[in-house]
Design an enzyme around this catalytic site. Sequence first.
Site, PDB file in Angstrom:
ATOM      1  N   GLN A 101      52.597  38.713  38.098  1.00  0.00           N
ATOM      2  CA  GLN A 101      51.882  38.675  39.397  1.00  0.00           C
ATOM      3  C   GLN A 101      52.282  37.296  39.973  1.00  0.00           C
ATOM      4  OE1 GLN A 101      47.541  37.906  39.557  1.00  0.00           O
ATOM      5  NE2 GLN A 101      47.242  39.809  40.633  1.00  0.00           N
ATOM      6  N   TYR A 181      43.117  34.621  47.479  1.00  0.00           N
ATOM      7  CA  TYR A 181      44.233  33.705  47.241  1.00  0.00           C
ATOM      8  C   TYR A 181      44.919  33.565  48.560  1.00  0.00           C
ATOM      9  CZ  TYR A 181      42.634  33.120  42.585  1.00  0.00           C
ATOM     10  OH  TYR A 181      41.658  32.566  41.761  1.00  0.00           O
ATOM     11  N   ARG A 229      48.762  43.698  44.926  1.00  0.00           N
ATOM     12  CA  ARG A 229      47.296  43.710  44.728  1.00  0.00           C
ATOM     13  C   ARG A 229      46.159  43.504  45.922  1.00  0.00           C
ATOM     14  NH1 ARG A 229      42.990  41.456  39.924  1.00  0.00           N
ATOM     15  NH2 ARG A 229      42.888  43.841  39.043  1.00  0.00           N
ATOM     16  N   GLY A 321      40.253  44.991  32.973  1.00  0.00           N
ATOM     17  CA  GLY A 321      40.224  43.575  32.530  1.00  0.00           C
ATOM     18  C   GLY A 321      39.349  43.181  31.431  1.00  0.00           C
TER      19      GLY A 321
END
Length: 370
Positions: A101, A181, A229, A321
């Site tokens: 990622q 982000y 993502r 997760g």
Amino acid sequence: MTNVLESTEFTSVNLANRFVLAPMTRTSAEADGTPTHLMAQQYERYARGGFGLLITEGTYTDNQASQGYANQPGLINFEQANGWRAIVERVHAAGSRIFVQLMHAGAQFQANRFTSQPLAPSAVVPKGAPLGLYGDQKEWLTPKAMTEADIRHAIEGFRQSARLAREAGFDGIELHGANGYLLNQFLSTHFNQRDDQYGGTLANRLRLVEEVVRAVREEVGPDYPVGIRLSQGTVTDPDYQLPEGQAGFEQIVVAVRDAGADFVHTTDAEVNRQALIGGNDSLAQVVQRVPGIGLIVNGGITEQSYQEIANQYQGALLAVGKKALANPDFVQRLKDGKALDELDFAMLQPKATLANEQAWRARNDTTAAV
Ligand SMILES: Cc1cc2nc3c(=O)[nH]c(=O)nc-3n(C[C@H](O)[C@H](O)[C@H](O)COP(=O)(O)O)c2cc1C
């Protein structure tokens, strides 16, 4: 009915099953961003635990402002690429595949060894407070609005990291366009207040995301898996919604596909949360309707819900997760019909490092020691 535990092909990669380890930042690299032996052990443990595909933690992409956390791994030089190669080899030997990622922190910037000045679409601070899981910073810094040159540098960073990812043996790349982000900030009307070609309309706010996807695709060639993502919410503002709603989210998915993405990985509090203004669908349902793009779904998947979600999203992969943190052998336990543990957040305290997890496991005498 989809058999999630059967092998499958996803974006031309053969996987042992449809379960994916969701990307999880553990801030356990060397101070210079080189992956460690402990990280290799941890990724191998998830591979041995049966996950068909692992997605690494967010990994920074340039020597400017992309790093967001102390001890975050990077992929910008030979040493870091070598560290990742060792991890990739161990994961492959254990029968899994691994995508990296790639992430630029943007305004969500807590520590960076190259600069103390965060860069973001505009000089807007994130909502809420920085995450204690990843560092001690109490307040967000005010970012500098990126110039065109800063934008070019960021794109070039993603491009160079993509090249190193391929050289290190990764099976594919996931761009981090979620959770607040940098790439997500450009899409967001909270963060992006620009009045140039990168701000304003959704078509403009999408421009950087498209340019990054295109640059990475160009760098790795046509046959290498590349995806992104996507979420609406951020780590400190989980309920943010795009004003353009369902139609806008569909526009984003089509745009990333046309720029060269093979898959979209949706993340939300729950896979099926109805999150979009002007529609009843989940993010994942929107992606599912767009032809020609693969889907990874994430959010609250458990041993109780996975089968229903797999049936609903035929062909999709299921990323896990917190249940994976609690059960690194999540998939093996499902196969064996064994009970699964709940995540005890004490494992990630005071910070989400692997050393703290090790100490927690030693205290709690669990069998899944790192
Ligand atoms: C400790 C921790 C670190 C995380 N780091 C990342 C990350 O680096 N990149 C990312 O996209 N998501 C990250 N996430 C979000 C997870 O990938 C996932 O989306 C979230 O935990 C929801 O899925 P779950 O309900 O299966 O836990 C992180 C989550 C946790 C708990």
